[in-house]
Scaffold this active site. Structure first.
Site, PDB file in Angstrom:
ATOM      1  N   GLY A  18     -25.426 -21.282   3.654  1.00  0.00           N
ATOM      2  CA  GLY A  18     -24.682 -20.339   2.817  1.00  0.00           C
ATOM      3  C   GLY A  18     -23.192 -20.563   2.987  1.00  0.00           C
ATOM      4  CB  VAL A  20     -21.020 -19.992   7.944  1.00  0.00           C
ATOM      5  CG1 VAL A  20     -20.531 -20.710   9.199  1.00  0.00           C
ATOM      6  CG2 VAL A  20     -20.351 -18.627   7.813  1.00  0.00           C
ATOM      7  CB  SER A  22     -22.297 -24.842   2.337  1.00  0.00           C
ATOM      8  OG  SER A  22     -21.420 -23.757   2.262  1.00  0.00           O
ATOM      9  NE  ARG A  52     -31.846 -18.410  -2.577  1.00  0.00           N
ATOM     10  CZ  ARG A  52     -30.661 -18.173  -3.112  1.00  0.00           C
ATOM     11  NH1 ARG A  52     -30.560 -17.806  -4.360  1.00  0.00           N
ATOM     12  NH2 ARG A  52     -29.566 -18.321  -2.390  1.00  0.00           N
ATOM     13  CE  LYS A 109     -20.907 -10.528  11.918  1.00  0.00           C
ATOM     14  NZ  LYS A 109     -20.123 -11.395  11.054  1.00  0.00           N
ATOM     15  N   GLY A 138     -14.105 -14.719  13.323  1.00  0.00           N
ATOM     16  CA  GLY A 138     -14.127 -15.964  12.544  1.00  0.00           C
ATOM     17  C   GLY A 138     -13.439 -17.137  13.207  1.00  0.00           C
ATOM     18  N   GLY A 191     -14.602  -9.221  -3.884  1.00  0.00           N
ATOM     19  CA  GLY A 191     -15.416 -10.024  -2.965  1.00  0.00           C
ATOM     20  C   GLY A 191     -15.120  -9.763  -1.493  1.00  0.00           C
ATOM     21  CG  ASP A 205     -18.927  -6.899  11.406  1.00  0.00           C
ATOM     22  OD1 ASP A 205     -19.694  -7.868  11.424  1.00  0.00           O
ATOM     23  OD2 ASP A 205     -17.684  -7.015  11.540  1.00  0.00           O
ATOM     24  CE  LYS A 209     -17.243  -9.506  13.614  1.00  0.00           C
ATOM     25  NZ  LYS A 209     -16.564  -9.279  12.345  1.00  0.00           N
TER      26      LYS A 209
HETATM   27  P1  NAP Z   1     -25.226 -16.516   3.721  1.00  0.00           P
HETATM   28  O1  NAP Z   1     -24.151 -17.044   2.839  1.00  0.00           O
HETATM   29  O2  NAP Z   1     -26.034 -15.365   3.279  1.00  0.00           O
HETATM   30  O3  NAP Z   1     -26.193 -17.742   4.042  1.00  0.00           O
HETATM   31  C1  NAP Z   1     -27.421 -17.592   4.702  1.00  0.00           C
HETATM   32  C2  NAP Z   1     -28.196 -18.895   4.589  1.00  0.00           C
HETATM   33  O4  NAP Z   1     -29.410 -18.754   5.316  1.00  0.00           O
HETATM   34  C3  NAP Z   1     -28.551 -19.283   3.153  1.00  0.00           C
HETATM   35  O5  NAP Z   1     -28.339 -20.664   2.954  1.00  0.00           O
HETATM   36  C4  NAP Z   1     -30.040 -18.956   3.082  1.00  0.00           C
HETATM   37  O6  NAP Z   1     -30.767 -19.802   2.217  1.00  0.00           O
HETATM   38  C5  NAP Z   1     -30.471 -19.224   4.504  1.00  0.00           C
HETATM   39  N1  NAP Z   1     -31.702 -18.519   4.837  1.00  0.00           N
HETATM   40  C6  NAP Z   1     -31.975 -17.204   4.664  1.00  0.00           C
HETATM   41  N2  NAP Z   1     -33.249 -16.938   5.060  1.00  0.00           N
HETATM   42  C7  NAP Z   1     -33.760 -18.111   5.476  1.00  0.00           C
HETATM   43  C8  NAP Z   1     -35.015 -18.488   5.988  1.00  0.00           C
HETATM   44  N3  NAP Z   1     -36.005 -17.609   6.139  1.00  0.00           N
HETATM   45  N4  NAP Z   1     -35.220 -19.794   6.318  1.00  0.00           N
HETATM   46  C9  NAP Z   1     -34.236 -20.715   6.149  1.00  0.00           C
HETATM   47  N5  NAP Z   1     -33.008 -20.403   5.673  1.00  0.00           N
HETATM   48  C10 NAP Z   1     -32.784 -19.119   5.340  1.00  0.00           C
HETATM   49  O7  NAP Z   1     -24.629 -16.129   5.168  1.00  0.00           O
HETATM   50  P2  NAP Z   1     -23.216 -16.550   5.777  1.00  0.00           P
HETATM   51  O8  NAP Z   1     -22.147 -15.709   5.190  1.00  0.00           O
HETATM   52  O9  NAP Z   1     -23.071 -18.034   5.764  1.00  0.00           O
HETATM   53  O10 NAP Z   1     -23.388 -16.027   7.289  1.00  0.00           O
HETATM   54  C11 NAP Z   1     -24.221 -16.719   8.204  1.00  0.00           C
HETATM   55  C12 NAP Z   1     -24.035 -16.133   9.602  1.00  0.00           C
HETATM   56  O11 NAP Z   1     -22.676 -16.298   9.998  1.00  0.00           O
HETATM   57  C13 NAP Z   1     -24.341 -14.635   9.744  1.00  0.00           C
HETATM   58  O12 NAP Z   1     -24.903 -14.389  11.007  1.00  0.00           O
HETATM   59  C14 NAP Z   1     -22.977 -13.998   9.646  1.00  0.00           C
HETATM   60  O13 NAP Z   1     -22.915 -12.736  10.299  1.00  0.00           O
HETATM   61  C15 NAP Z   1     -22.147 -15.026  10.372  1.00  0.00           C
HETATM   62  N6  NAP Z   1     -20.733 -14.994  10.004  1.00  0.00           N
HETATM   63  C16 NAP Z   1     -20.363 -15.114   8.697  1.00  0.00           C
HETATM   64  C17 NAP Z   1     -19.031 -15.086   8.367  1.00  0.00           C
HETATM   65  C18 NAP Z   1     -18.587 -15.228   6.930  1.00  0.00           C
HETATM   66  O14 NAP Z   1     -17.376 -15.154   6.679  1.00  0.00           O
HETATM   67  N7  NAP Z   1     -19.477 -15.447   5.987  1.00  0.00           N
HETATM   68  C19 NAP Z   1     -18.052 -14.892   9.371  1.00  0.00           C
HETATM   69  C20 NAP Z   1     -18.461 -14.798  10.688  1.00  0.00           C
HETATM   70  C21 NAP Z   1     -19.802 -14.854  11.011  1.00  0.00           C
HETATM   71  P3  NAP Z   1     -30.505 -19.808   0.620  1.00  0.00           P
HETATM   72  O15 NAP Z   1     -29.186 -20.523   0.437  1.00  0.00           O
HETATM   73  O16 NAP Z   1     -31.645 -20.583   0.095  1.00  0.00           O
HETATM   74  O17 NAP Z   1     -30.467 -18.381   0.204  1.00  0.00           O
END
Ligand code: NAP
Length: 437
Positions: A18, A20, A22, A52, A109, A138, A191, A205, A209
């Site tokens: 997703g 992070v 990618s 997916r 976290k 982050g 967003g 959240d 932390k």
């Molecule tokens: P996200 O965009 O929702 O991405 C989640 C990914 O996990 C997606 O690619 C999803 O697949 C995949 N996924 C979900 N269920 C799955 C399963 N059962 N089997 C395999 N893959 C699965 O999340 P994100 O924002 O990258 O965040 C990821 C983590 O980093 C979280 O723990 C979040 O708290 C942490 N984090 C995020 C940020 C931020 O800014 N985003 C900052 C700090 C920490 P699909 O693509 O097919 O849906």
């Protein structure tokens, strides 16, 4: 392999592609040569787990799988990056990786705040690394400085703004004078807030932390349940106006602090709440979606860490730092620092925590109100620093700022104030942080 890489390739599995994941994959591919030189071995992406399949993700189909468990179990996977999020599945996957001798990097976290103990024990047992720099603030390096750079110091306090969504909302309310509901809606449109903003706006959240930061800073296991938590959903435009009149702004703070009880016992406090912060305090100027953490240590003094607390690329930067460290340890045949929990300090209840307060109440506009209000504060041992009257007639308000008092003394005062004939309503009670006395 470059001439400097004598080690065999290190296989990496990225779970989640997703925001992070990618970016982690992009960096792995774009900077493969530099990363190889820094690690001493090539980092090879063995596969990515997604929910997916078949989406056009710019990654060869044969590297994508929906079977994260089998990917983790592959013999050619040495290091696992968990960026799926959630609780049960990542817990299972991380434990499975650690138990099969693979180091793990995670940004999760919520999972760490509840399960660090179990995960750290598995890492310990199998002599591998569990790294999580990206789980707090982050891109901002704060976990490694606390664990390593300050390992020889004594940390007394870690206070910060670690949730970008709430900071965006409070900054915008302060700037525009708009109310909470419309600012939250705007944050969603831009967003900055998720469709269900509860975890952010109610402080869950930030509490996760705080649990992670307190555990590391005080060498004590602290979970999210140990953290006192209040969110920002009750903050009004009037609170921000009153804060301005006091040369303050309002920030959602995560505070981890070492305290000494009146009986001389050492305790720690971990708490999350919106608080007034004086405009001259370094945290007051952290605006929008930015994060900042201020660390106070006995010998280092005050240190401030500031930057992007979320977002795909910034978070992936922290993940990549951990990945390189874990890969280097693998190449060099060692591991990073283990969990430090020797101090086993007790967490003080919120009632025992001393802070200053801001109390805003609607009052009858007549003689004698001020002295009746002041008498209640005094009877409960809460000393008043300043009192201001705002408005007149039906709109009359008193804004009281106290000196330091315990939370329980203040709560009793507020209860007594609400029963006073002259006090129509106690509309806001907020802490004032970042000042002396
Ligand atoms: P996200 O965009 O929702 O991405 C989640 C990914 O996990 C997606 O690619 C999803 O697949 C995949 N996924 C979900 N269920 C799955 C399963 N059962 N089997 C395999 N893959 C699965 O999340 P994100 O924002 O990258 O965040 C990821 C983590 O980093 C979280 O723990 C979040 O708290 C942490 N984090 C995020 C940020 C931020 O800014 N985003 C900052 C700090 C920490 P699909 O693509 O097919 O849906």
């Amino acid at each position: 392999m470059t001439s400097e890489s004598a080690h065999r390739a290190i296989g990496v599995a990225v779970l989640g592609l997703g925001n992070v994941g990618s970016e982690v994959v992009r960096i792995l591919r774009e900077h493969s040569e530099d990363l190889e030189a820094r690690v001493g071995a090539p980092l090879e992406l063995r596969g990515v787990a997604v929910r997916r399949p078949g989406k056009d993700r710019g990654i060869p189909e044969e590297l994508q799988t929906t079977d994260a468990e089998s990917l983790v179990a592959r013999d050619d996977v040495d290091l696992v990056v968990e960026v799926i999020g959630g609780m049960d599945l990542p817990r299972k996957l991380i434990l499975s990786a650690l138990n099969s001798g693979k180091s793990v990097v995670t940004a999760n976290k919520a999972l760490l705040a509840d399960h660090t103990g179990e995960l750290a024990e598995a890492a310990e047992l199998h002599n591998v690394d569990l790294y999580f720099e990206a789980a707090v603030a982050g891109a901002i390096p704060v976990i490694r400085p606390l664990i390593q750079s300050l390992a020889g110091d004594r940390v007394n306090k870690v206070a910060g703004i670690v949730n970008g969504t709430t900071n965006f909302i409070l900054s915008a309310m302060d700037e525009t004078g708009a109310d909470y509901a419309s600012t939250l809606a705007e944050a969603g449109r831009l967003g900055y807030a998720e469709a269900d903003p509860t975890a952010d706006v109610e402080g869950y959240d930030a509490a996760a932390k705080a649990a992670i930061l307190a555990s590391i800073a005080f060498h004590t296991r602290v979970t999210a349940a140990d953290v006192y938590r209040e969110g920002i959903s009750k903050i009004t435009a009037a609170d921000l106006t009153s804060a301005r009149a006091l040369d303050c702004t309002i920030k959602l703070l995560s505070i981890c602090e070492r305290i000494t009880t009146p009986e001389g016992k050492e305790r720690i406090s971990a708490r999350v709440y919106p608080a007034l912060v004086p405009l001259e305090h370094p945290l007051a100027s952290v605006n929008g979606a930015f994060n900042a953490v201020v660390v106070e240590a006995e010998n280092a003094g005050r240190l401030m860490f500031y930057g992007q607390g979320a977002g795909g690329a910034p978070t992936a930067s922290a993940v990549m730092g951990d990945l390189v460290m874990a890969a280097r340890n693998k190449v060099n045949g060692g591991r990073g620092p283990r969990e430090s929990k020797y101090a086993k300090l007790k967490v003080a209840p919120i009632g025992d925590i001393p802070t200053r307060y801001y109390v805003n109440m609607q009052v009858a506009d007549k003689a004698g109100v001020l002295s009746a209000v002041a008498a209640e504060f005094s009877q409960h041992g809460v000393s008043i620093s300043t009192v201001r009257q705002e408005g007149a007639g039906d709109g009359a308000r008193l804004v009281v700022v106290t000196h330091v008092a315990t939370d329980s003394a203040l709560s009793e005062t507020v209860e007594a104030l609400s029963k006073l004939e002259f006090v129509t309503a106690v509309t806001s009670v907020l802490r004032l942080e970042g000042t002396e006395q």
